[in-house]
Enzyme design. Sequence first.
Site, PDB file in Angstrom:
ATOM      1  CG  HIS A 187      -1.802  -1.336   1.279  1.00 14.42           C
ATOM      2  ND1 HIS A 187      -3.021  -1.253   0.784  1.00 14.42           N
ATOM      3  CD2 HIS A 187      -1.514  -2.350   2.037  1.00 14.42           C
ATOM      4  CE1 HIS A 187      -3.523  -2.560   0.917  1.00 14.42           C
ATOM      5  NE2 HIS A 187      -2.831  -3.152   1.823  1.00 14.42           N
ATOM      6  CB  SER A 317      17.148  17.506 -17.263  1.00  9.24           C
ATOM      7  OG  SER A 317      16.458  18.705 -17.489  1.00  9.24           O
TER       8      SER A 317
END
EC number: 4.2.1.2
Length: 463
Positions: A187, A317
């Site tokens: 979770h 990037s």
Amino acid sequence: MQFRIEHDTMGEIKVDDSQYWGAQTQRSLENFKIGTEKMPKELIGAFAKLKRSLAVVNHKLGKLSLEKSQAIIKACDCILKGELCGEFPLAIWQTGSGTQTNMNLNEVIANKATEILGGNFREKKLIHPNDDVNMSQSSNDTFPTAMHVVSVLEITHKLLPSLENLLKTFKEKSQQFKEIVKIGRTHLQDATPLTLGQEFSGYASMLEHSKQQILESLEHLRELAIGGTAVGTGLNAHKELSEKVAEELSQFSGVKFISAPNKFHALTSHDAIAYAHGAFKALAANLMKIANDIRWLASGPRCGLGELNIPENEPGSSIMPGKVNPTQCEAMTMVAVQVMGNDTAIGIAASQGNFELNVFKPVIIYNFLQSLRLLSDSMESFNIHCASGIEPNKEKIDYYLHHSLMLVTALNPHVGYENAAKIAKNAHKKGISLKESALELKLLSAEDFDQFVVPEKMIGPKA
């Protein structure tokens, strides 16, 4: 550009004189100027294998002369060698039975075979595209046969080897990392410990299951529609044709094929391809999960989880200097999305078998082969440029392990669930360790805590 005049049952039409195709191919080129998606070269190769096998069998059955049979065989071999790769220009957006592509093959093979016999197809065709190359056939049984042939061959020679390579890497990583204890997560929250090797063994098992599912799907793909002709009855085909073509194709390709037991099914349904692509989708789902896990575990380098180090392949990037991204993971997840989309298209198309014939065949096989190619290529790329170079960041792994509140689970048998929960909540609230919390609450001694909370002893069931 010079032209010649070709004719079919609809009349005359101009064709580029440098091309081997004929009237029906030209009409398709002019009538279906839709999109950029062309018939896959792998499908053309499978078609050539089929036409070659039919030439062999039609001669053995006494329907085609030895001279014509040998010429057709040689013409098909030219296609398989890549000598005629510019002769198959048709879009997948054509008739849903693939008739134009079947005739594209028939025309090119007939004209090349005429040349092989010493003739000039521009003046007189010594081999007829319908009467000789398409003998005992219909587009309705040849196209689905080629679909199954190419599916089996590409799965066998391309998809499964790529899958096997990636599976091997994850098995090796599972062994390599078997002593590294880390915190588990469920979770998106901290859970109990496991080893990094156990985590990777899960990935390996997922791929092993995908492999078995794909292998299982191969069995019905081996069934060939050839011999069904127009509607499945076998009109104009020799009663032994289907069995003998399957045998010849098996011998020539080195891969097992059989005659479909029910030709009506083979023409009107593509459930075998839909089923096989379902296995592709399951593989895509597994690959999506694996790639996502790896990029999350490698997130950082300073502000993410950072438990894994993955290879740095290229700058990430155009504005942030020094940034490196999990590019192989991202490519893999995009492939998975495409495969899932293709599965929807194939499922809808496969449901459209009206009466005796499914007429969505080209879009089915195009999407099927695209998925197969993307899965194969992406697994190979991911394996070489990412998976094989994964290394653990042991410092980060150890830090998270010993700071996790979920180690308290080991205390359940000794202090009970509710007291263990008190220890964890108190530690979290006050920002102290589990041990400090247990001592503060006077639920355990320091010696007992150290004896009970040993992460290395929490990675498997107790005797």
